[in-house]
Write an enzyme that holds these catalytic residues in place. Structure first.
Site, PDB file in Angstrom:
ATOM      1  CG  MET A   1       4.025   6.195  -8.029  1.00  0.00           C
ATOM      2  SD  MET A   1       5.313   7.228  -7.320  1.00  0.00           S
ATOM      3  CE  MET A   1       5.082   6.918  -5.569  1.00  0.00           C
ATOM      4  CG  ASN A   2      -0.179   2.431  -4.152  1.00  0.00           C
ATOM      5  OD1 ASN A   2      -0.003   1.569  -4.979  1.00  0.00           O
ATOM      6  ND2 ASN A   2      -0.396   2.153  -2.884  1.00  0.00           N
ATOM      7  CG  ASP A   3       0.818   4.018   0.057  1.00  0.00           C
ATOM      8  OD1 ASP A   3      -0.029   4.460  -0.722  1.00  0.00           O
ATOM      9  OD2 ASP A   3       0.536   3.276   1.016  1.00  0.00           O
TER      10      ASP A   3
ATOM     11  CG  PHE B   1       0.094  -4.157   1.098  1.00  0.00           C
ATOM     12  CD1 PHE B   1       0.222  -4.658  -0.198  1.00  0.00           C
ATOM     13  CD2 PHE B   1      -1.188  -4.022   1.631  1.00  0.00           C
ATOM     14  CE1 PHE B   1      -0.894  -5.019  -0.949  1.00  0.00           C
ATOM     15  CE2 PHE B   1      -2.315  -4.386   0.896  1.00  0.00           C
ATOM     16  CZ  PHE B   1      -2.176  -4.885  -0.392  1.00  0.00           C
ATOM     17  CB  SER B   2       2.781   0.989   2.840  1.00  0.00           C
ATOM     18  OG  SER B   2       2.433   1.490   1.574  1.00  0.00           O
TER      19      SER B   2
ATOM     20  NE  ARG C   1      -3.827  -1.068   4.621  1.00  0.00           N
ATOM     21  CZ  ARG C   1      -5.105  -1.419   4.736  1.00  0.00           C
ATOM     22  NH1 ARG C   1      -5.438  -2.606   5.218  1.00  0.00           N
ATOM     23  NH2 ARG C   1      -6.053  -0.577   4.382  1.00  0.00           N
ATOM     24  CG  ASP C   2       0.079   0.796   5.581  1.00  0.00           C
ATOM     25  OD1 ASP C   2       0.369  -0.168   4.861  1.00  0.00           O
ATOM     26  OD2 ASP C   2      -0.950   1.479   5.429  1.00  0.00           O
TER      27      ASP C   2
ATOM     28  CD  GLU D   1      -5.191   2.773   3.554  1.00  0.00           C
ATOM     29  OE1 GLU D   1      -5.530   1.665   3.126  1.00  0.00           O
ATOM     30  OE2 GLU D   1      -5.068   3.767   2.821  1.00  0.00           O
TER      31      GLU D   1
ATOM     32  CD1 TRP E   1      -5.959   5.046  -1.528  1.00  0.00           C
ATOM     33  CD2 TRP E   1      -5.873   4.090  -3.545  1.00  0.00           C
ATOM     34  NE1 TRP E   1      -4.807   4.296  -1.588  1.00  0.00           N
ATOM     35  CE2 TRP E   1      -4.739   3.696  -2.813  1.00  0.00           C
ATOM     36  CE3 TRP E   1      -6.016   3.620  -4.854  1.00  0.00           C
ATOM     37  CZ2 TRP E   1      -3.756   2.858  -3.342  1.00  0.00           C
ATOM     38  CZ3 TRP E   1      -5.046   2.769  -5.379  1.00  0.00           C
ATOM     39  CH2 TRP E   1      -3.935   2.396  -4.624  1.00  0.00           C
TER      40      TRP E   1
HETATM   41  C1  FRU Z   1      -2.420   3.146   1.135  1.00  0.00           C
HETATM   42  C2  FRU Z   1      -2.402   1.642   1.032  1.00  0.00           C
HETATM   43  C3  FRU Z   1      -1.699   1.029   2.234  1.00  0.00           C
HETATM   44  C4  FRU Z   1      -1.240  -0.295   1.707  1.00  0.00           C
HETATM   45  C5  FRU Z   1      -0.886   0.036   0.284  1.00  0.00           C
HETATM   46  C6  FRU Z   1      -1.173  -1.058  -0.694  1.00  0.00           C
HETATM   47  O1  FRU Z   1      -2.513   3.792  -0.084  1.00  0.00           O
HETATM   48  O2  FRU Z   1      -3.707   1.148   0.901  1.00  0.00           O
HETATM   49  O3  FRU Z   1      -2.504   0.952   3.385  1.00  0.00           O
HETATM   50  O4  FRU Z   1      -0.157  -0.810   2.417  1.00  0.00           O
HETATM   51  O5  FRU Z   1      -1.625   1.184  -0.063  1.00  0.00           O
HETATM   52  O6  FRU Z   1      -0.696  -0.739  -1.960  1.00  0.00           O
END
Ligand code: FRU
Length: 478
Positions: free
Chosen positions: A1-3, A59-60, A133-134, A185, A280
């Site tokens: 996982m990320n965000d 994405f987020s 984004r986000d 972000e 990251w």
């Molecule tokens: C932040 C990010 C967001 C993006 C997502 C993609 O970690 O780069 O900006 O939406 O991760 O996985």
């Protein structure tokens, strides 16, 4: 996982979505994974909520309860949950076009299943904005409007909407302000009651990568006012930024993309946040292979007037104490060299340690975690520089990335109290420091080859009086 994504509270459940690639343990075409919890501590997995479609990867983004059914996607008696997220479209990018737009999806079964809106995308990218984004959406009661904070290049843009489906540009914030070492972000705009006053201030939480407090990904914040269209930094906070530099939510390397829960009830009233416990700089190389990436402890954020500015504090949510087991006390005493903490070997990496000692400007005082293989991790305070530090240079596996343990991580001590208070939560691969009641926070991952089995308090330079050293066993959540 990320965000972490789409955190929303509805009908007694905390929903937590997250950036997830189901086919592998490095970043890949993103879906929204989903988990739910009654207490933010014990979690239950749910099926993937949103998968890529013809508009792109998912994405987020965020999720809200559309209480008045402004979107028309549910009914007044069964309000829809609406997720607002970024589509990332590789085909468009290959063609040299901006590939990020915003889409929405809704659920009319309390968040169990999700339907994409047929009019997607609801906010296409302007030609000149590839990083777009986000979206984090809130209901702004005073203007009776939805407000979206969006990361656009190295700024935050705000958009407004009556119905979550049509969005209008309102303003931008951030040019030349704060840290700009990388792309911005995952913004989050949050109203706070300033602790102990009736005053409301708005905090813009804004992640960026790279350019964080101790390099790599990090999350800064700004304090000001918001009128429904524009975020204006508070004058005192502007001066504070000029004098002290960027203000960070967390000074460790491993708390990124933290945002807050939507729709926490008024009677609860807390601001609750969670972050991605990774960076990251090395996220895809960390040693675990069965999984990669985790969340921080859920945290309550509070805003404090410091006299000449404002500061955010973070502390573990009260619910975390449900995991507390036995307490092991070490007798308070004056320490000239070191003091072993009374803590069972197999609890060292599942523990909440409270350490309090009298501030001594000439001493370096820290907790040292170690095992019989000579791996060590140190976290403490350098009295001379008045900086907290986290040192994982000999913590175990560090060779998977040059960027993982190239330096000691530091954070200013902002509290002027005579007693230094450190609360440290450990888990198998992480250490979360909450110092001075959350005024300074550092989250760092560690990958010892063998679990640490001992903890001692070490002093260097001058004797230090310890008034409290206690370790509470943390129980498994599973
Ligand atoms: C932040 C990010 C967001 C993006 C997502 C993609 O970690 O780069 O900006 O939406 O991760 O996985």
């Amino acid at each position: 996982m990320n965000d972490p994504n789409g955190m929303v509270y509805y009908k007694g459940l905390y929903h937590l979505f997250y950036q997830h690639y189901p086919e592998g343990n490095t970043w890949g075409p993103m879906s929204w994974g989903h988990a739910v919890s009654k207490d933010m501590v014990h979690w239950e997995d749910r099926p993937i909520a949103l998968a890529p479609d013809q508009h792109g990867l998912i994405f987020s983004g965020s999720a809200v309860v559309d209480w008045n059914n402004t979107s028309g996607l549910g009914t007044k008696t069964n309000p829809p949950l609406v997720a607002i997220y970024t589509y990332d479209n590789g085909e468009l990018k290959k063609a040299g076009l901006p590939g990020q737009s915003q889409g929405i999806a809704f659920s009319v079964d309390d968040g169990k299943t999700w339907n994409k809106y047929e009019g997607n995308p609801v906010l296409p990218p302007p030609a000149s904005k590839p990083d777009f984004r986000d979206p984090k959406v809130i209901w702004h009661d005073a203007s009776k409007s939805w407000v979206m904070a969006l990361a656009v290049g190295d700024q935050t843009e705000f958009y407004t909407s009556p119905d979550l489906k049509t969005w209008t540009y309102a303003s931008a914030f951030g040019r030349g302000i704060g840290a700009h070492g990388g792309v911005w972000e995952c913004p989050d705009l949050v109203p706070f009651k300033v602790k102990g006053t009736g005053e409301t201030k708005w905090v813009l939480i804004q992640s960026l990568n790279p350019g964080g407090a101790n390099s790599g990904a990090g999350t800064q914040y700004f304090v000001g006012d918001f009128d429904g269209r524009e975020f204006k930094m508070d004058q005192k906070f502007t001066a504070q930024l000029q004098a002290q530099g960027p203000q960070w939510l967390d000074w460790g390397r491993d708390n990124y993309a933290a945002v807050t829960w939507s729709d926490i009830s008024k009677t609860d009233g807390r601001v609750l946040s969670i972050g991605w416990m990774n960076n990251w700089d090395y996220a895809e190389k960390i040693p675990p292979t069965a999984w990669r990436g985790a969340n921080t402890l859920p945290r309550e954020l509070t805003l404090h007037d410091t006299g000449n500015g404002y500061s955010l504090r973070s502390n573990p949510v009260a619910e975390v104490s449900k995991l507390h087991g036995k307490t092991h006390v070490t007798q308070p005493q004056r320490v000239t060299e070191s003091l072993s903490a009374n803590i069972p070997a197999d609890q060292v990496m599942r523990s909440a340690i409270t350490l309090e000692f009298a501030k001594v400007d000439g001493a370096i005082a820290y907790l040292e975690f170690s095992n019989d293989q000579g791996e060590t991790y140190q976290v403490g305070l350098d009295g001379k520089s008045q900086k907290y530090f986290s040192d994982r240079r000999k913590s175990g596996r560090i060779d998977f990335s040059e960027k993982f343990a190239s330096a000691v991580h530091t954070a200013p001590r902002t509290s002027t109290a005579d007693t230094v208070k450190m609360r440290v939560y450990t888990d198998s691969a992480s250490v979360e420091l909450f110092a001075d009641d959350g005024a300074t926070v550092m989250t760092d991952t560690v990958f010892p080859l063998h679990p640490y089995t001992k903890v001692k308090f070490v002093v260097n330079g001058q004797p230090v009086s310890v008034s409290k050293l206690e370790a509470i066993d943390i129980k498994s959540i599973w």
